[in-house]
Design a protein around this motif. Structure first.
Motif, mmCIF file in Angstrom:
data_model
loop_
_atom_site.group_PDB
_atom_site.id
_atom_site.type_symbol
_atom_site.label_atom_id
_atom_site.label_comp_id
_atom_site.label_asym_id
_atom_site.label_seq_id
_atom_site.Cartn_x
_atom_site.Cartn_y
_atom_site.Cartn_z
ATOM 1 N N THR A 160 0.830 -1.201 0.000
ATOM 2 C CA THR A 160 0.000 0.000 0.000
ATOM 3 C C THR A 160 0.864 1.251 0.000
ATOM 4 O O THR A 160 1.854 1.332 0.719
ATOM 5 N N CYS A 161 0.469 2.214 -0.806
ATOM 6 C CA CYS A 161 1.206 3.474 -0.905
ATOM 7 C C CYS A 161 1.003 4.260 0.389
ATOM 8 O O CYS A 161 -0.119 4.429 0.864
ATOM 9 N N THR A 162 2.097 4.730 0.975
ATOM 10 C CA THR A 162 1.981 5.428 2.257
ATOM 11 C C THR A 162 1.611 6.899 2.080
ATOM 12 O O THR A 162 1.099 7.532 2.993
ATOM 13 N N THR A 163 1.847 7.438 0.906
ATOM 14 C CA THR A 163 1.490 8.848 0.675
ATOM 15 C C THR A 163 -0.017 9.038 0.731
ATOM 16 O O THR A 163 -0.525 9.990 1.329
ATOM 17 N N CYS A 164 -0.752 8.129 0.095
ATOM 18 C CA CYS A 164 -2.209 8.282 0.007
ATOM 19 C C CYS A 164 -2.940 7.209 0.804
ATOM 20 O O CYS A 164 -4.171 7.147 0.773
ATOM 21 N N ASN A 165 -2.203 6.353 1.495
ATOM 22 C CA ASN A 165 -2.797 5.236 2.241
ATOM 23 C C ASN A 165 -3.664 4.347 1.365
ATOM 24 O O ASN A 165 -4.705 3.849 1.784
ATOM 25 N N THR A 186 -4.577 13.230 -8.124
ATOM 26 C CA THR A 186 -3.925 11.933 -8.200
ATOM 27 C C THR A 186 -2.666 11.929 -7.339
ATOM 28 O O THR A 186 -1.900 12.884 -7.346
ATOM 29 N N CYS A 187 -2.491 10.855 -6.608
ATOM 30 C CA CYS A 187 -1.332 10.745 -5.715
ATOM 31 C C CYS A 187 -0.037 10.790 -6.521
ATOM 32 O O CYS A 187 0.126 10.033 -7.471
ATOM 33 N N PRO A 188 0.882 11.676 -6.159
ATOM 34 C CA PRO A 188 2.122 11.812 -6.932
ATOM 35 C C PRO A 188 3.066 10.618 -6.762
ATOM 36 O O PRO A 188 3.913 10.378 -7.599
ATOM 37 N N THR A 189 2.902 9.865 -5.671
ATOM 38 C CA THR A 189 3.821 8.745 -5.424
ATOM 39 C C THR A 189 3.437 7.510 -6.244
ATOM 40 O O THR A 189 4.256 6.920 -6.918
ATOM 41 N N CYS A 190 2.143 7.153 -6.183
ATOM 42 C CA CYS A 190 1.724 5.910 -6.838
ATOM 43 C C CYS A 190 0.971 6.165 -8.141
ATOM 44 O O CYS A 190 0.552 5.229 -8.808
ATOM 45 N N HIS A 191 0.785 7.430 -8.489
ATOM 46 C CA HIS A 191 0.071 7.804 -9.719
ATOM 47 C C HIS A 191 -1.325 7.202 -9.789
ATOM 48 O O HIS A 191 -1.784 6.787 -10.848
HETATM 49 ZN ZN LIG Z 1 -0.363 6.918 -3.441
#
Ligand SMILES: [Zn+2]
Length: 375
Positions: A160-165, A186-191
């Motif tokens: 799971t992406c931690t930026t957007c949970n 849109t989350c910049p880490t996981c797009h």
């Molecule tokens: Zn994310």
């Protein structure tokens, strides 16, 4: 009974475009979902106002609505727009025009009293061209093609992406004319995937994917035409993440020209050349069709330019409306070199009554034949 669009916006039928816009702005602010979380009635009003604005802000649609009411946009009304069909994305995408920058584009989160859920990330589509000959087009065919597509590499895992949970989106709070508004981007880490690569196998790219060649079987229906695109679901590139779905494979049809048959929609044309004697005496000839050779009979005294129609010997239509025809165009070849004997023969017959052109009503002119073919 649908509510009147003018009534929805609270304006008169004589409202100017500026007044219509202003009225819609007010309704949009009043019933905006971010100001009325979980309020279904407000959501309904918000949608209705957007629909009313969609029609009344467009000169053509407004004119039709003024004349026919809601009937103008019902089935068969030629509206190209079915009332009530606006979704939230459509509505928000209009906002750039109405409120200026800062709206539109990104979708709004938290709408409808709960999470919209993250959009599933889909891999990119792949395109390939497939060449078909007329016989294959006539009968339909199954083609096996090799496709190099991105697939999840063996051993790749995601977390799971931690930026957007895992939401795939991050919330932003901005100050706008509506007051403080929450918007999602849109989350910049996981797009947007909600997941990021955890274990990357040696052969995988930074998304955990690798290129693999795969043989894909494509069923091509009979009657396709040049440029038709068929979609094979899930045979495009994969996207990263356990939740992602594979893109599609788009198959573009290319038609290989036939040596003797010319295609025109579902009809086929064949140019048959016969010599002068054959036209006079009659003859049987073998004709190419998409299902092999067919013997046709040329009657004695056949005129050049005659078209024989072989019903059903054309191509099937892709919508199963039946087969087209094969049109055989008869061309009589005039000899260009003659022996002394032949020349004497034609010279003798030049003025003969039997050689005199005498077209009957059945011998239609070229233009009449063309007209017949298309009627
Ligand atoms: Zn994310």
């Amino acid at each position: 009974m649908k509510q009147d669009y003018y009534e929805i916006l609270g304006i008169s039928k004589n409202a100017t475009p500026a007044e219509i816009k202003k009225a819609y702005r007010q309704k949009a602010i009043e019933f905006h979902p971010d100001k009325n979380p979980g309020n279904k009635a407000a959501e309904e009003k918000f949608k209705k106002a957007a629909e009313a604005y969609e029609i009344l802000s467009n000169e053509n649609k407004k004119a039709r609505y003024d004349q026919y009411g809601h009937a103008a946009f019902e089935n068969g009304g030629g509206g190209g727009y079915s009332g009530g069909g606006m979704n939230m994305e459509d509505i928000f995408s209009q906002f750039g025009d109405i409120f200026g920058g800062g709206f539109g584009g990104g979708s709004f989160g938290g709408f409808g009293g709960g999470s919209r859920g993250r959009a599933r990330v889909k891999g990119s589509n792949l395109r390939i061209r497939v060449k078909l000959n007329l016989e294959e087009i006539a009968n339909g065919v199954e083609k096996k093609v090799k496709v190099r597509r991105k697939v999840m590499a063996e051993g790749a895992t995601y977390k799971t992406c931690t930026t957007c949970n895992g939401a795939g989106q991050v919330m932003r709070v901005t100050n706008t004319i509506l007051g403080r508004m929450q918007s999602a981007s849109t989350c910049p880490t996981c797009h947007g995937a909600g997941e990021v690569l955890d274990k990357r196998p040696k052969n995988a790219d930074s998304d955990g994917l690798e290129l693999k060649e795969e043989t894909v079987s494509i069923k091509i229906p009979a009657g396709v035409t040049e440029g038709v695109q068929l979609k094979v679901n899930g045979k495009g590139n994969a996207a990263p993440g356990n939740n992602a779905i594979d893109g599609d494979l788009i198959v573009v049809i290319e038609e290989i020209a036939h040596e003797t048959l010319k295609r025109e929609g579902t009809n086929l044309h064949f140019d048959l050349y016969i010599n002068f004697s054959e036209a006079v005496l009659g003859i049987s000839k073998n004709i190419d069709t998409v299902s092999g050779k067919v013997k046709i009979k040329i009657e004695p005294g056949t005129q050049s330019g005659k078209i024989l129609r072989l019903r059903g010997k054309g191509l099937p239509s892709i919508d199963n409306y039946g087969n087209g025809d094969l049109l055989v165009h008869i061309n009589v070849w005039t000899p260009q070199a003659l022996s002394a004997e032949q020349e004497a023969f034609f010279e003798t017959n030049k003025k003969d009554e039997n050689f005199k052109p005498n077209p009957s009503k059945l011998d239609k002119s070229f233009f009449e034949k063309v007209k017949d073919m298309f009627s």
